[in-house]
Design a protein around this motif. Structure first.
Motif, PDB file in Angstrom:
ATOM      1  N   GLY A 290       0.780  -1.236   0.079  1.00  0.00           N
ATOM      2  CA  GLY A 290      -0.173   0.043  -0.030  1.00  0.00           C
ATOM      3  C   GLY A 290       0.876   1.198  -0.014  1.00  0.00           C
ATOM      4  N   ILE A 291       1.817   1.188   0.902  1.00  0.00           N
ATOM      5  CA  ILE A 291       2.763   2.489   0.951  1.00  0.00           C
ATOM      6  C   ILE A 291       3.290   2.519  -0.471  1.00  0.00           C
ATOM      7  CG2 ILE A 291       4.840   3.368   1.852  1.00  0.00           C
ATOM      8  CD1 ILE A 291       3.795   2.185   4.435  1.00  0.00           C
ATOM      9  N   ALA A 292       4.040   1.480  -1.311  1.00  0.00           N
ATOM     10  CA  ALA A 292       4.585   1.499  -2.280  1.00  0.00           C
ATOM     11  C   ALA A 292       3.655   1.972  -3.512  1.00  0.00           C
ATOM     12  CB  ALA A 292       5.120   0.018  -2.776  1.00  0.00           C
ATOM     13  N   ALA A 293       2.473   1.541  -3.356  1.00  0.00           N
ATOM     14  CA  ALA A 293       1.518   2.088  -4.578  1.00  0.00           C
ATOM     15  C   ALA A 293       1.340   3.518  -4.492  1.00  0.00           C
ATOM     16  CB  ALA A 293       0.095   1.336  -4.500  1.00  0.00           C
ATOM     17  N   CYS A 294       1.392   4.110  -3.133  1.00  0.00           N
ATOM     18  CA  CYS A 294       0.931   5.454  -3.316  1.00  0.00           C
ATOM     19  C   CYS A 294       2.195   6.553  -3.275  1.00  0.00           C
ATOM     20  CB  CYS A 294       0.525   5.808  -1.739  1.00  0.00           C
ATOM     21  SG  CYS A 294      -1.194   5.188  -1.572  1.00  0.00           S
ATOM     22  N   SER A 295       3.508   5.962  -3.433  1.00  0.00           N
ATOM     23  CA  SER A 295       4.523   6.835  -3.797  1.00  0.00           C
ATOM     24  C   SER A 295       4.578   7.362  -4.838  1.00  0.00           C
ATOM     25  CB  SER A 295       5.932   5.776  -3.581  1.00  0.00           C
ATOM     26  OG  SER A 295       5.890   4.651  -4.218  1.00  0.00           O
ATOM     27  N   SER A 296       5.341   8.596  -5.233  1.00  0.00           N
ATOM     28  CA  SER A 296       5.303   9.124  -6.376  1.00  0.00           C
ATOM     29  C   SER A 296       6.346   8.559  -7.307  1.00  0.00           C
ATOM     30  CB  SER A 296       5.558  10.754  -6.054  1.00  0.00           C
ATOM     31  OG  SER A 296       4.558  11.228  -5.507  1.00  0.00           O
ATOM     32  N   VAL A 297       5.944   8.625  -8.689  1.00  0.00           N
ATOM     33  CA  VAL A 297       6.788   8.353  -9.640  1.00  0.00           C
ATOM     34  C   VAL A 297       6.871   9.647 -10.700  1.00  0.00           C
ATOM     35  CG1 VAL A 297       7.267   6.942 -11.929  1.00  0.00           C
ATOM     36  CG2 VAL A 297       6.419   6.086  -9.747  1.00  0.00           C
ATOM     37  N   TYR A 298       8.088  10.061 -10.947  1.00  0.00           N
ATOM     38  CA  TYR A 298       8.359  11.108 -11.518  1.00  0.00           C
ATOM     39  C   TYR A 298       8.682  10.989 -13.256  1.00  0.00           C
ATOM     40  CZ  TYR A 298       7.965  13.318  -7.254  1.00  0.00           C
ATOM     41  OH  TYR A 298       7.654  14.028  -5.964  1.00  0.00           O
TER      42      TYR A 298
END
Length: 150
Positions: free
Chosen positions: A17-25
Motif C-alpha cells: 500500500g505504501i509503495a502504491a502511493c509513492s510518487s513516480v516522476y
C-alpha cells in the motif's frame, strides 16, 4: 504459526500500500542547457546555425514560423490519480524576417497560464440527445429494401 502468517501478510499489504502511493516522476521534452544556449548569439545566428548548435525543437510557431519552442515538462504520477504537471520550462527562440535570432526567453509554469499546445480529442456532434432518444429517432428511417438488398 497462524498468528505469524497473519502478521507477515498484514506487513506485506502495508508495504504494498505504501509503495502504491509513492510518487513516480517522468520527464518529457527537451530544453537545451545554459552552456549549450550560450553558444547561440542574438543577431548573429540563423535558423540553420541554431539547429546545428542546440538542435531543432519538436515545436515551432503554430500560426507563423517566427519562433522555435523547446518544451520540457516534469509530471508526478501518484497511485491511481491523474498525472500532475509540476514543472514546465519553455525556451522560446524568436527570429526576425531575415531569419536571424531576435530574442531568447525562458518561461515556466509560474510565468503564466498553462497553454495547451496540441489537443487531440474528437468532439461528438451529438449534444443534449440521450441514448434512448437516438435509438428511437432511427425508427421510421429504415425501409424493407435496406434489409433485403434490393
Amino acid at each position: 504459526m497462524c498468528h505469524r502468517t497473519r502478521k507477515q501478510g498484514a506487513m506485506l499489504v502495508l508495504v504494498a500500500g505504501i509503495a502504491a502511493c509513492s510518487s513516480v516522476y517522468r520527464n518529457h521534452g527537451y530544453v537545451p542547457a545554459e552552456d549549450e544556449l550560450a553558444l547561440v548569439e542574438v543577431g548573429v545566428d540563423t535558423r540553420e546555425t541554431v539547429g546545428q548548435k542546440i538542435g531543432r525543437p519538436s515545436t515551432s510557431g503554430l500560426l507563423n514560423d517566427e519562433g522555435w519552442f523547446y518544451v520540457q515538462s516534469r509530471y508526478e504520477h501518484r497511485g491511481p490519480r491523474q498525472p500532475r504537471e509540476i514543472e514546465r520550462e519553455v525556451l522560446a527562440v524568436t527570429f526576425n524576417a531575415s531569419g536571424t535570432v531576435e530574442n531568447i526567453a525562458r518561461y515556466g509554469l509560474e510565468d503564466g497560464k498553462v497553454v495547451q499546445i496540441s489537443r487531440r480529442v474528437t468532439e461528438t456532434n451529438i449534444k443534449g440527445i440521450s441514448l434512448i432518444r437516438q435509438l428511437l429517432g432511427n425508427f421510421g428511417r429504415f425501409q424493407a429494401s435496406d434489409f433485403i438488398g434490393e
